[in-house]
Design a protein around this motif. Sequence first.
Motif, PDB file in Angstrom:
ATOM      1  N   THR A 247       0.768  -1.128   0.012  1.00 34.42           N
ATOM      2  CA  THR A 247      -0.081  -0.171  -0.035  1.00 34.42           C
ATOM      3  C   THR A 247       0.750   1.215   0.059  1.00 34.42           C
ATOM      4  O   THR A 247       0.117   2.461   0.166  1.00 34.42           O
ATOM      5  N   LYS A 248       2.016   1.101  -0.213  1.00 32.24           N
ATOM      6  CA  LYS A 248       3.145   2.147  -0.346  1.00 32.24           C
ATOM      7  C   LYS A 248       3.538   2.730  -1.831  1.00 32.24           C
ATOM      8  O   LYS A 248       3.818   1.662  -2.457  1.00 32.24           O
ATOM      9  N   SER A 249       3.944   3.907  -2.021  1.00 33.24           N
ATOM     10  CA  SER A 249       4.416   4.283  -3.049  1.00 33.24           C
ATOM     11  C   SER A 249       5.883   4.008  -3.021  1.00 33.24           C
ATOM     12  O   SER A 249       6.594   3.888  -1.924  1.00 33.24           O
ATOM     13  N   VAL A 250       6.625   4.217  -4.284  1.00 33.10           N
ATOM     14  CA  VAL A 250       7.977   4.099  -4.085  1.00 33.10           C
ATOM     15  C   VAL A 250       8.391   5.209  -3.381  1.00 33.10           C
ATOM     16  O   VAL A 250       9.481   4.995  -2.728  1.00 33.10           O
ATOM     17  N   GLU A 251       7.960   6.611  -3.419  1.00 35.63           N
ATOM     18  CA  GLU A 251       8.568   7.607  -2.626  1.00 35.63           C
ATOM     19  C   GLU A 251       8.371   7.488  -1.159  1.00 35.63           C
ATOM     20  O   GLU A 251       9.201   7.696  -0.263  1.00 35.63           O
ATOM     21  N   GLU A 252       7.259   6.691  -0.594  1.00 33.49           N
ATOM     22  CA  GLU A 252       7.194   6.530   0.579  1.00 33.49           C
ATOM     23  C   GLU A 252       8.047   5.279   1.100  1.00 33.49           C
ATOM     24  O   GLU A 252       8.849   5.557   2.456  1.00 33.49           O
ATOM     25  N   MET A 253       8.231   4.308   0.469  1.00 28.46           N
ATOM     26  CA  MET A 253       9.129   3.160   0.963  1.00 28.46           C
ATOM     27  C   MET A 253      10.546   3.739   0.951  1.00 28.46           C
ATOM     28  O   MET A 253      11.266   3.396   1.934  1.00 28.46           O
ATOM     29  N   SER A 254      10.936   4.764  -0.134  1.00 30.99           N
ATOM     30  CA  SER A 254      12.469   5.206   0.003  1.00 30.99           C
ATOM     31  C   SER A 254      12.629   5.818   1.174  1.00 30.99           C
ATOM     32  O   SER A 254      13.580   5.969   1.740  1.00 30.99           O
ATOM     33  N   ALA A 255      11.635   6.896   1.416  1.00 34.70           N
ATOM     34  CA  ALA A 255      11.644   7.612   2.802  1.00 34.70           C
ATOM     35  C   ALA A 255      11.722   6.749   4.006  1.00 34.70           C
ATOM     36  O   ALA A 255      12.735   6.974   4.793  1.00 34.70           O
ATOM     37  N   VAL A 256      11.218   5.840   4.067  1.00 37.53           N
ATOM     38  CA  VAL A 256      11.159   4.840   5.278  1.00 37.53           C
ATOM     39  C   VAL A 256      12.660   4.212   5.168  1.00 37.53           C
ATOM     40  O   VAL A 256      13.050   4.172   6.276  1.00 37.53           O
ATOM     41  N   ILE A 257      13.093   3.647   4.135  1.00 40.49           N
ATOM     42  CA  ILE A 257      14.375   3.193   4.209  1.00 40.49           C
ATOM     43  C   ILE A 257      15.503   4.178   4.506  1.00 40.49           C
ATOM     44  O   ILE A 257      16.485   3.922   5.262  1.00 40.49           O
ATOM     45  N   LEU A 258      15.321   5.420   4.106  1.00 37.66           N
ATOM     46  CA  LEU A 258      16.379   6.387   4.273  1.00 37.66           C
ATOM     47  C   LEU A 258      16.490   6.649   5.720  1.00 37.66           C
ATOM     48  O   LEU A 258      17.288   6.716   6.304  1.00 37.66           O
ATOM     49  N   GLN A 259      15.207   6.598   6.196  1.00 35.05           N
ATOM     50  CA  GLN A 259      15.149   7.159   7.752  1.00 35.05           C
ATOM     51  C   GLN A 259      15.524   5.971   8.688  1.00 35.05           C
ATOM     52  O   GLN A 259      16.361   6.074   9.614  1.00 35.05           O
ATOM     53  N   SER A 260      15.116   4.903   8.198  1.00 36.37           N
ATOM     54  CA  SER A 260      15.474   3.360   9.060  1.00 36.37           C
ATOM     55  C   SER A 260      16.993   3.145   9.100  1.00 36.37           C
ATOM     56  O   SER A 260      17.632   2.898  10.093  1.00 36.37           O
ATOM     57  N   LEU A 261      17.672   3.561   8.002  1.00 35.32           N
ATOM     58  CA  LEU A 261      19.046   3.019   7.897  1.00 35.32           C
ATOM     59  C   LEU A 261      20.029   4.399   7.998  1.00 35.32           C
ATOM     60  O   LEU A 261      21.305   4.396   7.930  1.00 35.32           O
ATOM     61  N   ARG A 262      19.302   5.530   8.273  1.00 32.76           N
ATOM     62  CA  ARG A 262      19.844   6.670   8.587  1.00 32.76           C
ATOM     63  C   ARG A 262      20.746   7.180   7.232  1.00 32.76           C
ATOM     64  O   ARG A 262      21.982   7.302   7.431  1.00 32.76           O
ATOM     65  N   LEU A 263      20.221   6.994   6.184  1.00 38.42           N
ATOM     66  CA  LEU A 263      21.029   7.429   4.789  1.00 38.42           C
ATOM     67  C   LEU A 263      20.922   8.825   4.603  1.00 38.42           C
ATOM     68  O   LEU A 263      21.178   9.086   3.474  1.00 38.42           O
ATOM     69  N   ARG A 264      20.089   9.430   4.904  1.00 44.37           N
ATOM     70  CA  ARG A 264      19.713  10.831   4.602  1.00 44.37           C
ATOM     71  C   ARG A 264      21.072  11.549   4.818  1.00 44.37           C
ATOM     72  O   ARG A 264      21.652  11.369   5.422  1.00 44.37           O
ATOM     73  N   ALA A 265      21.260  12.391   3.480  1.00 46.42           N
ATOM     74  CA  ALA A 265      22.409  13.412   3.409  1.00 46.42           C
ATOM     75  C   ALA A 265      22.513  14.395   4.660  1.00 46.42           C
ATOM     76  O   ALA A 265      21.168  14.951   5.029  1.00 46.42           O
TER      77      ALA A 265
END
Length: 272
Positions: A254-272
């Motif tokens: 039920t998630k868009s690619v954008e939503e999944m990407s945001a969760v992944i970035l936050q979970s693995l602390r990959l945000r610049a």
Amino acid sequence: MTPPARAVFFVSDGTGITAETLGNALLANFPGFTFVRSTIPFIDSSKAARAVKAEVAGAAEAAAEAPLVFLTVKNPRVRRELGDVQGVVIDLLAGHLTEVEAALGAAATEQLSGYHGVGDAERYFARMRAVEYAIEHDDGQSLRALDQAALVIIAPSRCGKTPTTMYLALQHGLLVANYPLTDDDLPMDALPRAIAPFAARCFGLTTTPQRLSQIRHERRPDSRYASLPQCAIELRRAEDLYRRNRIPFLNSSTKSVEEMSAVILQSLRLRA
């Protein structure tokens, strides 16, 4: 009663991506409406603006309600030309640009926006390298330089690995690989040997058996691969594997690619 479809135009002096993104974010707050969207990029002259006005006027004549026109046009002359368009204009830069100018104590450049152009050459080429890396490492095709990956997305086939990988590469410039969990991998307690050294960089995807079966039927109709029991088994085993190895994961159904990407970035602390 559902309102009639409303014409929406995203008009920009650049690619139109910003106008689409911001405009659609606003329209998402009105789920009861249907919108017919058109994007008109590179409107950087009065002549181009007059062509837009003619197109919007045609849509206005064919509809009961005035079209919505989302603008990201910086040139004052072109914006003035579009000021009397036959629609409801939502200028996504007006006001905000002035506020930023005031905050920075500087005038905005008169050049066309480079946000979705090459702009910062180093950042642009980093994104292109990330896309090349994603293509090479899609679906476990290559294990070369896997140690360079910032992220390895793992999941059974058709759970959304590839589009999420490509979005993260293109949008964020991340080196991302993805690896399929097959029948041979899933009965095991440990991660597949190829990706086991990179467990800390792994993120898992799952979905619902019904959704996975539907998607697989489009690829291989009436196959064991697409059967509901097979999908249920694979997903259950994948989730067990994630939990045993402490791999964070999310349900992509039920998630868009954008939503999944945001969760992944936050979970693995990959945000610049």
